[in-house]
Motif scaffolding. Structure first.
Motif: not given
Ligand SMILES: Cc1cc2nc3c(=O)[nH]c(=O)nc-3n(C[C@H](O)[C@H](O)[C@H](O)COP(=O)(O)O)c2cc1C
Length: 201
Positions: A36-40, A87-89, A1-5
């Protein structure tokens, strides 16, 4: 799963939308420790205001892009590279002048792209990002979730509409609100954090 913040307040660690967004991300991580998270941070890594070149680059087939258009489309492509697999923002949303920060609006202008995030079909417009879940962490000085100011809130209303346009309808909103009101300000953050703690994913 992936998360974007997406971080959109310029107040750094003091930011209430950031603190609320952090609580949401931590909650998600308790359920999905492997995520797995990515932050912008859109206040540090800004998207430019959409201009004619950007828009022309969206409308040009990849094989026909000039060097100038390739450069113009790179902002959108980079943002989509983060958004499409998520998958989640989780979006931090400080209310500025009844609406969202212009940094977030600029990001939206670069990710709403015909053929990628929505398309025109015989039935009309179809959003293409159907399986994502979005959490909004909205911070405001006044109270907008209920009461006389409710109809003035263009943060939740706009984001639900524009995200719905690209197919995202699973949207959960948490608010830290009333921080400019003496009778509510001390309880605003604890109450918001409690609402996240009480939420079942
Ligand atoms: C430029 C600016 C405009 C604001 N406009 C509003 C507003 O229209 N309504 C409101 O209730 N609060 C408004 N506020 C207060 C913020 O929404 C509040 O301080 C919130 O906590 C900001 O989010 P942050 O703490 O994540 O930065 C404004 C604040 C700033 C800096």
């Amino acid at each position: 799963m992936k998360l974007l913040r997406l971080i959109t307040s310029f107040k750094g660690n003091e930011s209430l939308s950031f603190q609320l967004g952090n609580a949401i991300v931590e909650k998600i991580k308790t359920q999905h420790p492997e995520i797995d998270s990515t932050t912008r941070n859109l206040t540090k890594n800004e998207m430019p205001h959409l201009n004619e070149l950007h828009f022309n680059s969206f409308m040009t087939p990849t094989q026909d892009l000039t060097a100038e258009l390739k450069d113009a489309v790179s902002y959108s492509d980079e943002a989509l590279k983060e958004l499409l697999p998520a998958d989640i923002v989780v979006i931090d949303v400080p209310m500025y002048n009844l609406s969202i920060p212009s940094s977030l609006k600029a990001w939206i202008d670069h990710i709403v792209r015909a053929g990628i995030t929505f398309r025109y079909s015989e039935e009309g417009i179809e959003g293409l990002l159907k399986d994502k879940k979005v959490f909004l962490a909205i911070a405001s000085g006044g109270i907008f979730s209920e009461g006389p100011l409710k109809e003035f809130d263009l943060t939740e209303k706009y984001l639900r509409n524009v995200l719905g346009f690209i197919g995202i309808t699973d949207i959960t909103v948490f608010r830290v609100e009333g921080t400019a009101m003496p009778q509510f300000k001390d309880e605003a953050l604890p109450k918001a954090l409690e609402s996240v703690a009480a939420y079942s994913l």
